[in-house]
Scaffold this motif. Sequence first.
Motif, short mmCIF file in Angstrom:
data_model
loop_
_atom_site.label_atom_id
_atom_site.label_comp_id
_atom_site.label_asym_id
_atom_site.label_seq_id
_atom_site.Cartn_x
_atom_site.Cartn_y
_atom_site.Cartn_z
N ILE A 1 8.77 -9.35 -1.47
CA ILE A 1 8.35 -10.15 -0.01
C ILE A 1 6.90 -9.54 0.32
O ILE A 1 6.66 -8.43 0.02
N ALA A 2 6.28 -10.58 0.48
CA ALA A 2 4.80 -10.49 1.04
C ALA A 2 4.76 -10.77 2.57
O ALA A 2 5.37 -11.88 2.92
N PHE A 3 4.35 -10.06 3.31
CA PHE A 3 4.41 -9.96 4.61
C PHE A 3 2.76 -10.49 5.02
O PHE A 3 2.05 -10.18 4.81
N ALA A 4 2.76 -11.55 5.85
CA ALA A 4 1.52 -12.17 6.07
C ALA A 4 1.53 -12.85 7.68
O ALA A 4 2.53 -12.53 8.52
N SER A 5 0.30 -13.21 7.96
CA SER A 5 -0.05 -13.48 9.60
C SER A 5 -0.97 -14.79 9.48
O SER A 5 -1.78 -14.92 8.61
N THR A 6 -0.83 -15.66 10.43
CA THR A 6 -1.65 -16.66 10.46
C THR A 6 -3.16 -16.35 10.76
O THR A 6 -4.06 -17.14 10.83
N SER A 7 -3.27 -15.21 11.25
CA SER A 7 -4.45 -14.48 11.85
C SER A 7 -5.39 -13.96 10.47
O SER A 7 -6.55 -13.60 10.55
N MET A 8 -4.82 -14.15 9.17
CA MET A 8 -5.34 -14.01 7.78
C MET A 8 -6.43 -14.85 7.45
O MET A 8 -6.10 -16.15 7.97
N ALA B 1 1.10 -6.95 3.39
CA ALA B 1 1.97 -6.13 3.08
C ALA B 1 2.74 -6.68 1.86
O ALA B 1 3.29 -7.80 1.89
N TYR B 2 3.32 -5.96 1.02
CA TYR B 2 3.95 -6.23 -0.04
C TYR B 2 5.15 -5.19 -0.11
O TYR B 2 4.93 -3.99 -0.12
N VAL B 3 6.38 -5.75 -0.44
CA VAL B 3 7.66 -5.00 -0.72
C VAL B 3 8.38 -5.42 -2.00
O VAL B 3 8.68 -6.73 -2.19
N VAL B 4 8.78 -4.68 -2.95
CA VAL B 4 9.85 -4.83 -3.96
C VAL B 4 11.03 -3.87 -3.67
O VAL B 4 10.95 -2.50 -3.63
N THR B 5 12.09 -4.36 -3.62
CA THR B 5 13.38 -3.65 -3.48
C THR B 5 14.22 -3.53 -4.95
O THR B 5 13.80 -4.38 -6.04
N SER B 6 15.01 -2.41 -4.84
CA SER B 6 15.52 -2.13 -6.36
C SER B 6 16.84 -2.96 -6.35
O SER B 6 17.51 -2.96 -7.59
N SER B 7 17.29 -3.64 -5.19
CA SER B 7 18.64 -4.33 -5.37
C SER B 7 18.70 -5.30 -3.89
O SER B 7 18.01 -4.93 -3.20
N ASP B 8 19.58 -6.15 -4.01
CA ASP B 8 19.81 -7.11 -2.82
C ASP B 8 20.19 -6.08 -1.78
O ASP B 8 20.88 -5.07 -1.81
N PHE B 9 20.20 -6.67 -0.54
CA PHE B 9 20.47 -6.15 0.66
C PHE B 9 20.72 -6.98 1.98
O PHE B 9 20.36 -8.42 1.54
N ASP B 10 21.36 -6.55 2.78
CA ASP B 10 21.85 -7.66 4.11
C ASP B 10 21.08 -6.92 5.18
O ASP B 10 20.84 -5.64 5.38
N ASP C 1 9.62 -0.08 -2.83
CA ASP C 1 8.07 0.03 -2.93
C ASP C 1 7.49 -0.82 -1.99
O ASP C 1 7.75 -1.82 -1.70
N ARG C 2 6.69 0.00 -1.33
CA ARG C 2 5.94 -0.95 -0.34
C ARG C 2 4.28 -0.38 -0.21
O ARG C 2 3.92 0.57 -0.58
N MET C 3 3.56 -1.50 -0.14
CA MET C 3 2.34 -1.32 -0.11
C MET C 3 1.64 -2.04 0.88
O MET C 3 1.98 -3.39 1.19
N ILE C 4 0.60 -1.80 1.99
CA ILE C 4 -0.07 -2.15 3.09
C ILE C 4 -1.39 -2.24 2.80
O ILE C 4 -2.04 -1.29 2.51
N GLY C 5 -2.23 -3.43 2.88
CA GLY C 5 -3.62 -3.40 2.49
C GLY C 5 -4.27 -4.70 1.95
O GLY C 5 -3.22 -5.50 1.58
#
Length: 176
Positions: A41-48, A114-123, A138-142
């Motif tokens: 999952i990549a987290f974004a904004s229209t302000s980018m 920001a980017y996130v990679v999860t190890s399994s599915d989730f609700d 794992d999570r990275m912001i920048g």
Amino acid sequence: MVEAAKAKRSPGPDSTFDFDQMLANAGTMASENIGKAPRFIAFASTSMPPAALRTMIDNVVRAGGVVVFRGLPQNSAKALSAALAKVAKPGEQLDGVGIDPRLFRAFGIQAVPAYVVTSSDFDLCDGFDCAGPLPPHDRMIGNVTAGHALETFARGGGPGALLAAQHLARLERASQ
């Protein structure tokens, strides 16, 4: 898992962001046995900056992930469509893009990109104030590329390393 407000009318031929299509695709964005729910999952904004947002969308979608926005800028679907029109090619539909404030809340994302990679599915919890358990991730912001984030996760040996390596391989295949 990715939610959006439904458009009141069908998108025209010049529309960049089709809310109905986004909802239809939400369950099938991750493929190749990578998981049922998006786990990259990549987290974004229209302000980018538009060029950075375009690169993010291209790379994340090629890698099999999704790009999510917290919500509608100025509470307007029209404003979101206008912002995304700045990054889309004429007549292009931006697949793999959605809106889900729950993901921002669940992973504590306060800054983008920001980017996130999860190890399994989730609700995800559906309420505004609730929080459910998250899988190891794992999570990275920048201001880094999707490829850099995936490579860092894969080499780091964290909980999302195996899945990050799969997404990175998919990105590299798509870039050839």
